[in-house]
Design a protein around this motif. Structure first.
Motif, PDB file in Angstrom:
ATOM      1  N   THR A   1       0.836  -1.123  -0.074  1.00 49.47           N
ATOM      2  CA  THR A   1       0.178  -0.187   0.153  1.00 49.47           C
ATOM      3  C   THR A   1       0.769   1.081   0.034  1.00 49.47           C
ATOM      4  OG1 THR A   1      -0.241   0.043   2.476  1.00 49.47           O
ATOM      5  CG2 THR A   1      -1.967  -1.091   1.170  1.00 49.47           C
ATOM      6  N   ALA A   2       2.173   1.072  -0.180  1.00 50.44           N
ATOM      7  CA  ALA A   2       3.014   2.228  -0.305  1.00 50.44           C
ATOM      8  C   ALA A   2       3.118   2.787  -1.265  1.00 50.44           C
ATOM      9  CB  ALA A   2       4.340   1.833   0.421  1.00 50.44           C
ATOM     10  N   LEU A   3       2.838   2.187  -2.535  1.00 50.44           N
ATOM     11  CA  LEU A   3       2.639   2.801  -3.777  1.00 50.44           C
ATOM     12  C   LEU A   3       1.510   3.131  -4.385  1.00 50.44           C
ATOM     13  CD1 LEU A   3       5.297   0.449  -5.514  1.00 50.44           C
ATOM     14  CD2 LEU A   3       5.876   2.689  -4.402  1.00 50.44           C
ATOM     15  N   TRP A   4       0.353   3.626  -3.415  1.00 52.00           N
ATOM     16  CA  TRP A   4      -0.900   3.885  -3.941  1.00 52.00           C
ATOM     17  C   TRP A   4      -0.999   5.127  -4.901  1.00 52.00           C
ATOM     18  CZ3 TRP A   4      -2.398   8.869  -2.957  1.00 52.00           C
ATOM     19  CH2 TRP A   4      -1.748   9.568  -1.997  1.00 52.00           C
ATOM     20  N   TRP A   5      -0.022   5.955  -4.539  1.00 55.54           N
ATOM     21  CA  TRP A   5      -0.121   7.169  -5.498  1.00 55.54           C
ATOM     22  C   TRP A   5       0.333   6.827  -6.960  1.00 55.54           C
ATOM     23  CZ3 TRP A   5       4.891   7.892  -7.849  1.00 55.54           C
ATOM     24  CH2 TRP A   5       5.753   7.318  -7.111  1.00 55.54           C
ATOM     25  N   LEU A   6       0.936   5.657  -7.150  1.00 56.73           N
ATOM     26  CA  LEU A   6       1.792   5.510  -8.593  1.00 56.73           C
ATOM     27  C   LEU A   6       0.307   4.881  -9.427  1.00 56.73           C
ATOM     28  CD1 LEU A   6       3.847   4.871 -10.403  1.00 56.73           C
ATOM     29  CD2 LEU A   6       3.952   2.363  -9.545  1.00 56.73           C
ATOM     30  N   VAL A   7      -0.810   4.441  -8.688  1.00 55.71           N
ATOM     31  CA  VAL A   7      -1.983   4.083  -9.443  1.00 55.71           C
ATOM     32  C   VAL A   7      -2.824   5.187  -9.516  1.00 55.71           C
ATOM     33  CG1 VAL A   7      -4.375   2.845  -9.373  1.00 55.71           C
ATOM     34  CG2 VAL A   7      -2.267   2.020  -8.339  1.00 55.71           C
ATOM     35  N   ASP A   8      -2.902   6.192  -8.923  1.00 54.77           N
ATOM     36  CA  ASP A   8      -3.476   7.604  -8.971  1.00 54.77           C
ATOM     37  C   ASP A   8      -2.637   8.379 -10.268  1.00 54.77           C
ATOM     38  OD1 ASP A   8      -5.027   7.271  -7.337  1.00 54.77           O
ATOM     39  OD2 ASP A   8      -4.082   8.494  -5.821  1.00 54.77           O
ATOM     40  N   VAL A   9      -1.306   8.400 -10.512  1.00 56.37           N
ATOM     41  CA  VAL A   9      -0.493   8.997 -11.505  1.00 56.37           C
ATOM     42  C   VAL A   9      -0.726   8.313 -12.570  1.00 56.37           C
ATOM     43  CG1 VAL A   9       1.696   9.530 -12.354  1.00 56.37           C
ATOM     44  CG2 VAL A   9       1.402   9.706 -10.071  1.00 56.37           C
ATOM     45  N   ALA A  10      -0.781   6.883 -12.623  1.00 55.52           N
ATOM     46  CA  ALA A  10      -1.288   6.194 -14.065  1.00 55.52           C
ATOM     47  C   ALA A  10      -2.664   6.616 -14.498  1.00 55.52           C
ATOM     48  CB  ALA A  10      -1.015   4.626 -13.620  1.00 55.52           C
ATOM     49  N   VAL A  11      -3.579   6.585 -13.568  1.00 52.66           N
ATOM     50  CA  VAL A  11      -4.835   6.995 -13.963  1.00 52.66           C
ATOM     51  C   VAL A  11      -4.970   8.387 -14.564  1.00 52.66           C
ATOM     52  CG1 VAL A  11      -7.246   7.435 -13.185  1.00 52.66           C
ATOM     53  CG2 VAL A  11      -6.235   5.499 -12.516  1.00 52.66           C
ATOM     54  N   VAL A  12      -4.061   9.332 -14.043  1.00 48.32           N
ATOM     55  CA  VAL A  12      -4.354  10.597 -14.569  1.00 48.32           C
ATOM     56  C   VAL A  12      -3.578  10.700 -15.784  1.00 48.32           C
ATOM     57  CG1 VAL A  12      -3.251  13.172 -14.190  1.00 48.32           C
ATOM     58  CG2 VAL A  12      -4.448  11.844 -12.515  1.00 48.32           C
ATOM     59  N   VAL A  13      -2.420   9.941 -16.024  1.00 46.67           N
ATOM     60  CA  VAL A  13      -1.745   9.988 -17.175  1.00 46.67           C
ATOM     61  C   VAL A  13      -2.701   9.548 -18.368  1.00 46.67           C
ATOM     62  CG1 VAL A  13       0.096   9.062 -18.706  1.00 46.67           C
ATOM     63  CG2 VAL A  13       0.553  10.137 -16.443  1.00 46.67           C
ATOM     64  N   LEU A  14      -3.322   8.344 -18.240  1.00 44.92           N
ATOM     65  CA  LEU A  14      -4.322   7.490 -19.236  1.00 44.92           C
ATOM     66  C   LEU A  14      -5.598   8.580 -19.239  1.00 44.92           C
ATOM     67  CD1 LEU A  14      -4.161   3.987 -17.808  1.00 44.92           C
ATOM     68  CD2 LEU A  14      -3.217   4.769 -19.958  1.00 44.92           C
ATOM     69  N   MET A  15      -6.004   9.090 -18.457  1.00 42.00           N
ATOM     70  CA  MET A  15      -7.536  10.167 -18.966  1.00 42.00           C
ATOM     71  C   MET A  15      -6.900  11.144 -19.688  1.00 42.00           C
ATOM     72  SD  MET A  15      -9.939   8.455 -17.690  1.00 42.00           S
ATOM     73  CE  MET A  15      -9.114   6.762 -18.028  1.00 42.00           C
ATOM     74  N   ALA A  16      -5.547  11.492 -19.409  1.00 41.50           N
ATOM     75  CA  ALA A  16      -5.190  12.877 -20.139  1.00 41.50           C
ATOM     76  C   ALA A  16      -5.056  12.538 -21.691  1.00 41.50           C
ATOM     77  CB  ALA A  16      -4.003  13.454 -19.564  1.00 41.50           C
ATOM     78  N   GLY A  17      -4.463  11.489 -21.756  1.00 37.38           N
ATOM     79  CA  GLY A  17      -4.144  10.602 -22.884  1.00 37.38           C
ATOM     80  C   GLY A  17      -5.370  10.540 -23.695  1.00 37.38           C
ATOM     81  N   LEU A  18      -6.469   9.802 -23.128  1.00 36.45           N
ATOM     82  CA  LEU A  18      -7.949   9.619 -23.390  1.00 36.45           C
ATOM     83  C   LEU A  18      -8.621  10.970 -24.143  1.00 36.45           C
ATOM     84  CD1 LEU A  18      -9.882   7.381 -24.200  1.00 36.45           C
ATOM     85  CD2 LEU A  18     -10.741   7.779 -22.171  1.00 36.45           C
ATOM     86  N   SER A  19      -8.448  11.830 -23.089  1.00 36.84           N
ATOM     87  CA  SER A  19      -9.004  13.255 -23.480  1.00 36.84           C
ATOM     88  C   SER A  19      -8.345  13.931 -24.584  1.00 36.84           C
ATOM     89  CB  SER A  19      -9.114  14.286 -22.276  1.00 36.84           C
ATOM     90  OG  SER A  19      -9.608  13.483 -21.292  1.00 36.84           O
ATOM     91  N   ALA A  20      -7.009  13.700 -24.724  1.00 30.55           N
ATOM     92  CA  ALA A  20      -6.540  14.252 -25.890  1.00 30.55           C
ATOM     93  C   ALA A  20      -6.854  13.554 -27.223  1.00 30.55           C
ATOM     94  CB  ALA A  20      -4.856  14.404 -25.797  1.00 30.55           C
ATOM     95  N   SER A  21      -6.844  12.393 -27.077  1.00 25.05           N
ATOM     96  CA  SER A  21      -7.482  11.589 -28.193  1.00 25.05           C
ATOM     97  C   SER A  21      -8.953  11.946 -28.762  1.00 25.05           C
ATOM     98  CB  SER A  21      -7.439  10.207 -28.007  1.00 25.05           C
ATOM     99  OG  SER A  21      -6.196   9.554 -27.371  1.00 25.05           O
ATOM    100  N   TYR A  22      -9.690  12.055 -27.781  1.00 22.19           N
ATOM    101  CA  TYR A  22     -11.168  12.671 -28.163  1.00 22.19           C
ATOM    102  C   TYR A  22     -11.323  13.876 -28.861  1.00 22.19           C
ATOM    103  CZ  TYR A  22     -13.738   8.443 -26.060  1.00 22.19           C
ATOM    104  OH  TYR A  22     -14.160   7.226 -25.713  1.00 22.19           O
ATOM    105  N   LEU A  23     -10.281  14.722 -28.353  1.00 22.42           N
ATOM    106  CA  LEU A  23     -10.182  16.181 -28.838  1.00 22.42           C
ATOM    107  C   LEU A  23      -9.622  16.023 -30.140  1.00 22.42           C
ATOM    108  CD1 LEU A  23     -10.935  18.909 -27.811  1.00 22.42           C
ATOM    109  CD2 LEU A  23      -8.525  19.119 -27.057  1.00 22.42           C
ATOM    110  N   ILE A  24      -8.635  15.276 -30.460  1.00 18.62           N
ATOM    111  CA  ILE A  24      -8.171  15.374 -31.904  1.00 18.62           C
ATOM    112  C   ILE A  24      -9.128  14.638 -32.593  1.00 18.62           C
ATOM    113  CG2 ILE A  24      -6.359  14.001 -33.226  1.00 18.62           C
ATOM    114  CD1 ILE A  24      -4.440  14.488 -30.822  1.00 18.62           C
TER     115      ILE A  24
END
Length: 126
Positions: A1-24
């Motif tokens: 449970t010490a790396l919980w922030w890594l999952v949050d960072v991965a979700v943020v990066v994936l959602m930013a990429g998905l949002s950019a894809s939809y916008l394109i």
């Protein structure tokens, strides 16, 4: 449970990429749609479309202006009407697929009977 922030960072990066894809995708399709009105020349002021509406940065900005307020909403209750429309559209497309599969009549088929696959000649369905 010490790396919980890594999952949050991965979700943020994936959602930013998905949002950019939809916008394109949106900006590409909207630009092509604006240019298609220009080519047909159906509207008397169709020459004015060649300006700002036929450019991709315009549609990227429009997409950002429409979606940004929805992204920062405190609750997702504001999206219930949009979700209802999307569900209705998905049900409609699903019904069309099932109807196309069930009917299998010559009036629904888009290809000629002698064509080996649908990449050949296409006849107009009326």
């Amino acid at each position: 449970t010490a790396l919980w922030w890594l999952v949050d960072v991965a979700v943020v990066v994936l959602m930013a990429g998905l949002s950019a894809s939809y916008l394109i995708v949106f900006s590409n399709l909207a630009t092509k749609a604006a240019r298609s009105f220009e080519e047909k020349g159906d509207h008397p002021s169709s020459s004015s479309i060649t300006g700002i509406l036929a450019k991709r940065p315009t549609w990227t900005s429009v997409g950002l202006l429409v979606v940004s307020p929805l992204s920062y909403a405190e609750s997702l209750d504001s999206l219930r009407f949009t979700s209802s429309i999307a569900m209705g559209a998905m049900l409609y497309v699903g019904a069309l697929v099932v109807a196309y599969w069930r009917i299998k009549s010559s009036s629904v088929r888009a290809c000629d009977d002698d064509a080996p696959h649908c990449g050949g000649r296409v006849k107009r369905v009326s």
